[in-house]
Design a protein around this motif. Structure first.
Motif, mmCIF file in Angstrom:
data_model
loop_
_atom_site.group_PDB
_atom_site.id
_atom_site.type_symbol
_atom_site.label_atom_id
_atom_site.label_comp_id
_atom_site.label_asym_id
_atom_site.label_seq_id
_atom_site.Cartn_x
_atom_site.Cartn_y
_atom_site.Cartn_z
ATOM 1 N N ALA A 197 0.826 -1.221 0.000
ATOM 2 C CA ALA A 197 0.000 0.000 0.000
ATOM 3 C C ALA A 197 0.853 1.261 0.000
ATOM 4 O O ALA A 197 0.497 2.270 0.610
ATOM 5 C CB ALA A 197 -0.990 0.015 1.161
ATOM 6 N N THR A 198 1.991 1.188 -0.702
ATOM 7 C CA THR A 198 2.784 2.390 -0.950
ATOM 8 C C THR A 198 3.138 2.426 -2.432
ATOM 9 O O THR A 198 2.833 1.488 -3.170
ATOM 10 C CB THR A 198 4.104 2.408 -0.147
ATOM 11 O OG1 THR A 198 5.033 1.503 -0.766
ATOM 12 C CG2 THR A 198 3.906 2.035 1.314
ATOM 13 N N ALA A 199 3.846 3.469 -2.828
ATOM 14 C CA ALA A 199 4.270 3.579 -4.224
ATOM 15 C C ALA A 199 5.606 2.881 -4.486
ATOM 16 O O ALA A 199 6.133 2.957 -5.592
ATOM 17 C CB ALA A 199 4.362 5.050 -4.634
ATOM 18 N N VAL A 200 6.164 2.218 -3.480
ATOM 19 C CA VAL A 200 7.326 1.368 -3.766
ATOM 20 C C VAL A 200 6.799 0.263 -4.683
ATOM 21 O O VAL A 200 5.875 -0.462 -4.304
ATOM 22 C CB VAL A 200 7.936 0.767 -2.473
ATOM 23 C CG1 VAL A 200 9.073 -0.182 -2.814
ATOM 24 C CG2 VAL A 200 8.428 1.881 -1.556
ATOM 25 N N PRO A 201 7.331 0.152 -5.894
ATOM 26 C CA PRO A 201 6.677 -0.694 -6.891
ATOM 27 C C PRO A 201 6.729 -2.189 -6.579
ATOM 28 O O PRO A 201 7.686 -2.654 -5.966
ATOM 29 C CB PRO A 201 7.479 -0.430 -8.179
ATOM 30 C CG PRO A 201 8.448 0.637 -7.878
ATOM 31 C CD PRO A 201 8.555 0.781 -6.398
ATOM 32 N N SER A 208 -0.065 -1.339 -7.356
ATOM 33 C CA SER A 208 1.210 -0.607 -7.298
ATOM 34 C C SER A 208 2.315 -1.194 -8.171
ATOM 35 O O SER A 208 3.488 -0.946 -7.934
ATOM 36 C CB SER A 208 1.701 -0.485 -5.841
ATOM 37 O OG SER A 208 2.573 0.621 -5.726
ATOM 38 N N CYS A 241 -3.337 -0.670 -11.886
ATOM 39 C CA CYS A 241 -2.261 -0.749 -10.887
ATOM 40 C C CYS A 241 -2.400 0.262 -9.755
ATOM 41 O O CYS A 241 -1.810 0.100 -8.692
ATOM 42 C CB CYS A 241 -0.889 -0.605 -11.548
ATOM 43 S SG CYS A 241 -0.414 1.088 -11.991
ATOM 44 N N ASN A 242 -3.138 1.325 -10.013
ATOM 45 C CA ASN A 242 -3.368 2.328 -8.948
ATOM 46 C C ASN A 242 -2.155 3.189 -8.611
ATOM 47 O O ASN A 242 -2.178 3.915 -7.617
ATOM 48 C CB ASN A 242 -3.825 1.652 -7.646
ATOM 49 C CG ASN A 242 -5.337 1.625 -7.530
ATOM 50 O OD1 ASN A 242 -5.969 2.606 -7.147
ATOM 51 N ND2 ASN A 242 -5.921 0.514 -7.899
ATOM 52 N N ARG A 243 -1.093 3.107 -9.387
ATOM 53 C CA ARG A 243 0.085 3.918 -9.042
ATOM 54 C C ARG A 243 -0.246 5.409 -9.087
ATOM 55 O O ARG A 243 0.269 6.201 -8.300
ATOM 56 C CB ARG A 243 1.271 3.591 -9.956
ATOM 57 C CG ARG A 243 1.846 2.205 -9.685
ATOM 58 C CD ARG A 243 3.233 2.027 -10.291
ATOM 59 N NE ARG A 243 4.210 2.945 -9.756
ATOM 60 C CZ ARG A 243 4.830 2.783 -8.587
ATOM 61 N NH1 ARG A 243 4.570 1.742 -7.839
ATOM 62 N NH2 ARG A 243 5.701 3.680 -8.172
ATOM 63 N N TYR A 277 -1.651 6.321 -5.720
ATOM 64 C CA TYR A 277 -0.635 6.399 -4.660
ATOM 65 C C TYR A 277 0.160 7.699 -4.768
ATOM 66 O O TYR A 277 0.419 8.379 -3.777
ATOM 67 C CB TYR A 277 0.318 5.194 -4.730
ATOM 68 C CG TYR A 277 -0.275 3.941 -4.138
ATOM 69 C CD1 TYR A 277 -0.503 3.841 -2.768
ATOM 70 C CD2 TYR A 277 -0.619 2.860 -4.936
ATOM 71 C CE1 TYR A 277 -1.045 2.694 -2.215
ATOM 72 C CE2 TYR A 277 -1.168 1.708 -4.395
ATOM 73 C CZ TYR A 277 -1.386 1.632 -3.025
ATOM 74 O OH TYR A 277 -1.936 0.494 -2.492
ATOM 75 N N PHE A 299 0.379 7.734 1.703
ATOM 76 C CA PHE A 299 -0.112 6.837 0.658
ATOM 77 C C PHE A 299 -1.529 6.427 1.019
ATOM 78 O O PHE A 299 -1.750 5.740 2.023
ATOM 79 C CB PHE A 299 0.774 5.600 0.546
ATOM 80 C CG PHE A 299 2.172 5.906 0.078
ATOM 81 C CD1 PHE A 299 2.398 6.397 -1.201
ATOM 82 C CD2 PHE A 299 3.264 5.695 0.913
ATOM 83 C CE1 PHE A 299 3.694 6.672 -1.645
ATOM 84 C CE2 PHE A 299 4.554 5.966 0.473
ATOM 85 C CZ PHE A 299 4.772 6.462 -0.812
#
Lengths: 593, 181
Positions: free
Chosen positions: A68-72, A288, B15-17, B20, B30
């Motif tokens: 649940a972060t943008a760390v892929p 993500s 992907c929802n990036r 985020y 986030f």
């Protein structure tokens, strides 16, 4: 807390008690998240001798610190329990959106014990967690169950985990599915849910995850994305998906074909990445993940996300099936009924070989599509004699028909789609994994010297230690080029405190050894770290390594070297010195044999 | 012509990036839930639909605001926080579910990041583009604008509109769930 939600949800299904509990901070720096942290919680909750399908067994599912972060590529959610398929502790992980949704609801993980007295589902809406009646969903496939969960709770777009009839019927290779086509695939997680009368979980999370220095973390993410992630070795998964492996493994002669008798499928161009592209509707991603390796396909009226490489091989080539629409249908039915396409394909292939060799006729033959499709429901529903036979899994099926020379499993887990006779490292990896034959612990397929045993032993150990930390962080295997430096960077910036590569490396080894200690105490030893007779005695046919086998002598030597290198004794038990170095002495096996 | 934000659902991988990055940039955390762009995932049909603010030329949110807290700056609908009372009129009025009450008593909506939208930069498959309209993009946006929903919460509106677009893109005929076998 930075990066973590800070709480674990404890659910006792026998008592119907639901309790959010603060995360055990003292475990984080040793076990981190995902596999490691789930294993630590699991150890605390059960004794190693527990019957996997009893209420005393626990299911621990755990996100990683970057979920649940943008760390892929970090959405992977780990499940740890004792496996009904292997009797060992096992870890299985799933991508998609459930992990992030759970964490955004305020929980890093869930620990489930007990057994409900009727079918239930768990409903999580942030802090509001309830057990609900799932009687109406009994017997439903996963696709329909997902719709029902959404409809019954009114949680539009809620993320779910659920089982189909295979899980309810305790099939040892049943799965827990999410987003229709993603699974906790291996080790029998579906049967674990089924044994607890837990039909599913639906979750909606509206919370947030913090980082110590958000601006710096976003910069670090951008840097590692452009400098490391976006390179050819990873991007091939975007263009071709996991099916990219079909051509590669055939060329290498490691592609199991016709129940692991051959290392090459001459018709593999019907099942390769180009064939998939012909029927592809869309690229699909886990939460993500920019890579989007998922290939959503449609043939006739059948839609599926996949088939993935393992399904194309074990559910295709290995069954002598070269017809892509048939494999797509097989995939869709397995996903819906809730069965692992790998073990299911493998047990069908075994039944086919038993038929071909005249040893028992299940009405199944290599390349026969009708039987291959129709038997799936019979297995999941235990509705016919042959269905019940195959539902036992390869190991028990082989035992029943004295066919141990034909089956291909380790500790009851079917061999994945990389032939160990053509790559010794994979053989060592299969024999020493905590959950039997698994390709996701060490992966030596691309090794330059697949028959140099010493080299392979070292590669396997290094691979296992690294995979362990990778899965504890929730990273996907398809960030193939990721390394400890990148992981340490993300952690240091996200947590606001220095994390070193060295401590992560040690954590990987610690977690691997802790899993081993569990298995030792569950009764496993060196005599279980074996390869199937087929791989040792029977020569592989076709392909680059036509005629190869992995002799008992070579394998035995490699296993001894593996134990020595790990500082394990000849029984495969970690030595005190190793446990001390890893801070694991309190988990030591008291009575060393 | 001015640049606009376009969503191309056929290219969206779900992907929802974008969400985020949007929440990290606007809220410092986030949280896809707090993002100004929302992704509706229809996993079983392999399709995702982005919900974006269209910065409507005739913006219902702006027109309905009793405090005149919403205004237009160079084509972008923005919120003047000190004027906003958090009454929620705009939330009900937006037929796309793209303005929401936030937990500080005001409302949040897309501000196009001041002209360099981060969601677009983040989108690997170019399912979000920020450019001058082409004929094709204008047509796509027109079709998305025509679908409106006045009922329910912003989330329900987005889901409903997303589903309608998904149904159009994928045949409404239910996929074979292998019942035939």
């Amino acid at each position: 807390m930075n990066l973590y939600a800070g709480r674990i949800l404890h659910v006792d299904l026998t008592k119907g008690v639901i309790e959010p509990v603060p995360l055990r901070q003292e475990w984080l720096k040793k076990y981190w998240g995902g596999w490691g942290l789930a294993l630590r919680y699991f150890w605390e909750t059960v004794s190693p001798g527990v019957n996997p399908l009893s209420p005393d067994n626990a299911i621990v599912i755990m996100t990683g610190p970057f979920c649940a972060t943008a760390v892929p590529m970090t959405s992977r959610l780990c499940l740890v329990s004792k496996s009904p398929q292997t009797g060992t502790v096992f870890q299985s992980n799933i991508g998609g959106g459930f992990g992030p949704e759970l964490k955004l609801a305020g929980f890093d993980g869930i620990s489930i014990t007990g057994r409900a007295d009727k079918p239930v589902f768990l409903k999580i809406v942030d802090d509001r967690v309830t057990l609900e009646d799932a009687s109406e969903m009994a017997g439903m496939g996963i696709l329909e169950t997902e719709k029902m969960l959404e409809h019954q709770t009114g949680l539009l777009g809620g993320k779910t985990l659920s089982i189909g009839p295979a899980g309810e019927n305790l099939i040892p290779f049943s799965i827990v599915g999410s987003e229709s086509y993603r699974q906790f695939g291996r080790g029998g997680s579906g049967a674990l849910f089924g044994s607890k009368n837990l039909k599913g979980i639906i979750c909606r999370g509206t919370g947030a995850i913090k980082a110590a220095d958000m601006t710096k973390l976003l910069d670090t993410i951008a840097q590692h994305k452009s400098e490391n992630l976006f390179q050819e070795d990873n991007l091939v998964l975007h263009t071709d998906g996991s099916a990219c492996l079909v051509d590669i493994t055939n060329e290498m002669g490691v592609h199991p074909t016709k129940n692991y008798t051959e290392g090459l499928n001459e018709n593999s161009d019907r099942l390769n990445a180009d064939a998939i592209k012909e029927v592809k509707l869309a690229d699909r991603a886990c939460n993500s993940c920019p890579i989007a390796c998922g290939k959503f396909t449609k043939t006739g009226t059948t839609e599926v996300e996949g088939p993935e490489y393992e399904t194309l091989c074990l559910g295709g080539s290995n069954c002598g099936i070269d017809d892509l629409p048939a494999v797509i249908l097989f995939n869709r039915i397995c996903d819906d009924l809730g069965m692992d396409t790998m073990s299911c394909g493998s047990v069908i292939a075994l039944a086919m070989e038993l038929g071909e060799t005249g040893r028992h006729d299940f009405g199944l033959r290599f390349g026969n599509i009708d039987g291959y499709i129709s038997v799936l429901r019979e297995i999941a529903n235990l509705s016919t004699v042959r269905g019940k036979d195959l539902a036992m899994g390869s190991k028990k099926l082989a035992a029943k028909y004295q066919a141990q020379d034909l089956s291909a499993e380790v500790k009851g887990m079917d061999i994945p789609a990389y032939e160990p006779r053509a790559n010794y490292g994979m053989g060592i990896a299969y024999a020493t994994s905590e959950r039997g034959a698994c390709h996701l612990r060490a992966f030596t397929v691309f090794s330059n010297d697949p028959f140099d045993l010493s080299r392979q032993v070292m590669d396997v150990i290094e691979g296992q230690n690294f995979s362990t930390i990778k899965w504890s962080m929730g990273f996907c295997d398809f960030w193939a080029t990721i390394d400890l430096k990148i992981i340490a960077d993300f952690l240091s910036v996200g947590l606001g405190e220095e994390v070193t590569q060295e401590e992560l490396k040690t954590a990987g080894e610690r977690i691997w050894n802790l899993a081993r200690l569990f298995n030792v105490q569950a009764g496993f030893s060196n005599v279980d770290d074996v390869l199937p007779k087929k791989m040792m005695s029977t020569k592989l046919k076709k392909g680059a390594y036509d005629g190869n086998r992995f002799s008992e002598e070579d394998f035995g030597g490699a296993l001894s070297e593996y134990y020595r290198s790990r500082l394990w004794n000849e029984k495969g038990v970690p030595e005190e010195e190793k446990l001390e170095a890893l801070g694991l002495t309190r988990f030591m096996v008291e009575e060393k044999q | 012509m001015k640049k606009q934000l376009f969503a191309i659902p056929d290219r969206c991988t779900g992907c929802n990036r974008c969400a985020y990055i949007c929440s990290a940039s606007h809220e410092g955390v986030f949280s896809p839930y707090l993002s100004r762009i929302q992704i509706n995932n229809f996993a079983s049909r392999g399709y995702s639909v982005q919900s974006i603010c269209f910065q409507c030329s005739k913006a219902s949110c702006l027109e309905v605001c009793p405090e005149s807290a919403l205004y237009k700056d160079d084509g972008v609908v923005l919120v003047q926080r000190d004027k906003c009372s958090g009454c929620g009129e705009c939330v009900s009025a937006c037929p796309y579910g793209m303005i929401e009450i936030d937990n500080t008593g005001g409302v949040r909506k897309c501000d196009l990041c001041g002209g360099a939208p981060l969601c677009v930069e983040e989108c690997f498959t170019k399912a979000l583009v920020y450019c001058e309209p082409t004929a094709d993009l204008a047509k796509l946006k027109g079709a998305q604008l025509r679908l409106r929903s006045q009922q329910g919460s912003p989330g329900e509106k987005r889901f409903r509109l997303g589903k309608a677009l998904m149904d159009k893109a994928r045949s409404t005929e239910e996929a074979d769930t292998a019942q035939k076998n």
